[in-house]
Scaffold this active site. Structure first.
Site, PDB file in Angstrom:
ATOM      1  N   ASP A  65      -0.777   4.137   1.712  1.00 39.29           N
ATOM      2  CA  ASP A  65       0.675   4.043   1.512  1.00 39.29           C
ATOM      3  C   ASP A  65       1.377   5.307   1.996  1.00 39.29           C
ATOM      4  O   ASP A  65       0.727   6.297   2.351  1.00 39.29           O
ATOM      5  CB  ASP A  65       1.006   3.750   0.042  1.00 39.29           C
ATOM      6  CG  ASP A  65       0.194   4.597  -0.941  1.00 39.29           C
ATOM      7  OD1 ASP A  65      -0.360   5.637  -0.522  1.00 39.29           O
ATOM      8  OD2 ASP A  65       0.115   4.220  -2.119  1.00 39.29           O
ATOM      9  N   ASN A 134       0.668   2.200 -14.878  1.00 39.48           N
ATOM     10  CA  ASN A 134       1.167   0.820 -15.050  1.00 39.48           C
ATOM     11  C   ASN A 134       0.294  -0.204 -14.329  1.00 39.48           C
ATOM     12  O   ASN A 134       0.696  -1.354 -14.160  1.00 39.48           O
ATOM     13  CB  ASN A 134       2.623   0.712 -14.571  1.00 39.48           C
ATOM     14  CG  ASN A 134       2.770   0.943 -13.068  1.00 39.48           C
ATOM     15  OD1 ASN A 134       1.783   1.168 -12.368  1.00 39.48           O
ATOM     16  ND2 ASN A 134       3.997   0.888 -12.573  1.00 39.48           N
ATOM     17  N   HIS A 136      -0.738  -0.099 -11.153  1.00 37.35           N
ATOM     18  CA  HIS A 136      -0.567  -0.289  -9.705  1.00 37.35           C
ATOM     19  C   HIS A 136      -1.774   0.241  -8.933  1.00 37.35           C
ATOM     20  O   HIS A 136      -2.472   1.136  -9.391  1.00 37.35           O
ATOM     21  CB  HIS A 136       0.757   0.318  -9.197  1.00 37.35           C
ATOM     22  CG  HIS A 136       0.799   1.799  -9.096  1.00 37.35           C
ATOM     23  ND1 HIS A 136       1.961   2.526  -9.273  1.00 37.35           N
ATOM     24  CD2 HIS A 136      -0.145   2.740  -8.822  1.00 37.35           C
ATOM     25  CE1 HIS A 136       1.715   3.804  -9.102  1.00 37.35           C
ATOM     26  NE2 HIS A 136       0.458   3.966  -8.829  1.00 37.35           N
ATOM     27  N   GLU A 141       3.305  -2.358  -7.173  1.00 38.65           N
ATOM     28  CA  GLU A 141       3.741  -2.260  -8.559  1.00 38.65           C
ATOM     29  C   GLU A 141       3.574  -3.608  -9.269  1.00 38.65           C
ATOM     30  O   GLU A 141       3.348  -4.635  -8.612  1.00 38.65           O
ATOM     31  CB  GLU A 141       5.217  -1.834  -8.592  1.00 38.65           C
ATOM     32  CG  GLU A 141       5.498  -0.474  -7.956  1.00 38.65           C
ATOM     33  CD  GLU A 141       5.066   0.707  -8.825  1.00 38.65           C
ATOM     34  OE1 GLU A 141       4.120   0.588  -9.615  1.00 38.65           O
ATOM     35  OE2 GLU A 141       5.681   1.786  -8.689  1.00 38.65           O
TER      36      GLU A 141
HETATM   37  P1  PGA Z   1      -3.046   9.842  -9.758  1.00 34.79           P
HETATM   38  O1  PGA Z   1      -2.298   8.567  -9.164  1.00 34.79           O
HETATM   39  O2  PGA Z   1      -4.393   9.864  -9.149  1.00 34.79           O
HETATM   40  O3  PGA Z   1      -2.205  10.996  -9.328  1.00 34.79           O
HETATM   41  O4  PGA Z   1      -3.088   9.654 -11.235  1.00 34.79           O
HETATM   42  C1  PGA Z   1      -2.977   7.354  -9.086  1.00 34.79           C
HETATM   43  C2  PGA Z   1      -2.058   6.277  -8.552  1.00 34.79           C
HETATM   44  O5  PGA Z   1      -0.861   6.288  -8.854  1.00 34.79           O
HETATM   45  O6  PGA Z   1      -2.557   5.395  -7.842  1.00 34.79           O
END
Ligand code: PGA
Length: 254
Positions: A65, A134, A136, A141
């Site tokens: 992404d 959440n 994702h 999302e």
């Molecule tokens: P993080 O993010 O590794 O910084 O916790 C994970 C994500 O949002 O996919």
């Protein structure tokens, strides 16, 4: 799904690096993720590369992404993060490192081009994934189509808050992104999702033991034929069947 519960975030990185190393040494197509969780895995792979244990010379990388509208020279663009934290420290040809284009005049056309580039490379052999609080994966999302392809998305306010720590203020976090879709991710040969920390425990429980649902996009791993979930004890702390997952690991068929 294979569930591997580790004693520490370091051990999670070692397990993930073990899997990625096998693909890298075959000159594979590697799907790479950003966020803070993969950094230890990249550090472990860079260490192994410098020790002569793994080469990325024949590899191709595709990032999951990118933010829309953030200049690629911005230190929080995922172009920069992948290059600075991983690819610039190993022997991959920079021309073989692909990041979605969040600056294209025609973003939908750029997204379609990204999908085609993955197909042209023969598909992603192994996709590394983090998970948001959440649920994702990538920037898919909750309520993302389970068969979605690379496209523009609007971030959930929770994700904007979660990512504000990388910026000077929450107002600087772009709210639009381009992300591989859940359908794109499901086409990869193997999925390796890593999560550490108690704050990920609810999302991990939903992913592993909740229903298959767009409400928890990571639950698509349940219908992938080769998905591996690697977590530390804290991220595993809300799994009802954690003892069974450990039993499986201790009793693998020879
Ligand atoms: P993080 O993010 O590794 O910084 O916790 C994970 C994500 O949002 O996919």
């Amino acid at each position: 799904m294979e569930i591997i519960v580790c004693d520490s975030p370091h051990d999670v990185a070692v397990q993930a690096a073990d899997i990625l190393q096998g693909y890298a040494n075959e000159g594979g197509v590697l799907g790479v993720a950003t966020g803070s969780t993969p950094l230890l895995t990249y550090q472990e792979l860079i260490r192994r590369h410098k020790a002569g244990e793994v080469s990325f010379a024949g590899c191709t990388m595709f990032a999951l992404d990118e933010y829309v509208g953030l200049p690629i020279e911005h230190e929080q663009s995922y172009y920069r993060v992948i290059h600075d934290e991983f690819s610039d420290h190993v022997d991959i040809d920079p021309a073989d490192v692909h990041i979605p284009n969040g600056l294209a005049d025609d973003v939908p056309a750029a997204c379609a081009g990204y999908e085609q580039a993955i197909v042209d490379a023969g598909g992603i052999d192994v996709q590394l994934l983090g998970i948001g609080t959440n649920g994702h994966v990538g920037f898919n999302e909750p309520a993302s189509s389970l068969s979605s392809l690379t496209r523009m998305k609007t971030l959930h306010p929770q994700t904007v808050v979660d990512n504000a720590r990388f910026f000077n203020s929450v107002d600087e976090v772009p709210i639009h992104v381009v992300t591989q879709g859940l359908g794109t991710i499901q086409r990869a040969g193997q999925l390796v999702l890593i999560a550490t920390g108690e704050h990920k425990a609810h999302a991990v429980a939903q992913l592993v033991e909740g229903p298959l649902s767009a409400a928890c996009p990571a639950s698509v791993l349940q219908i992938h034929p080769h998905a591996t979930v690697i977590v530390d004890e804290a991220a595993a702390s809300r799994l009802n069947n954690v003892d069974y997952y450990k039993f499986i690991q201790q009793n693998k068929p020879q």
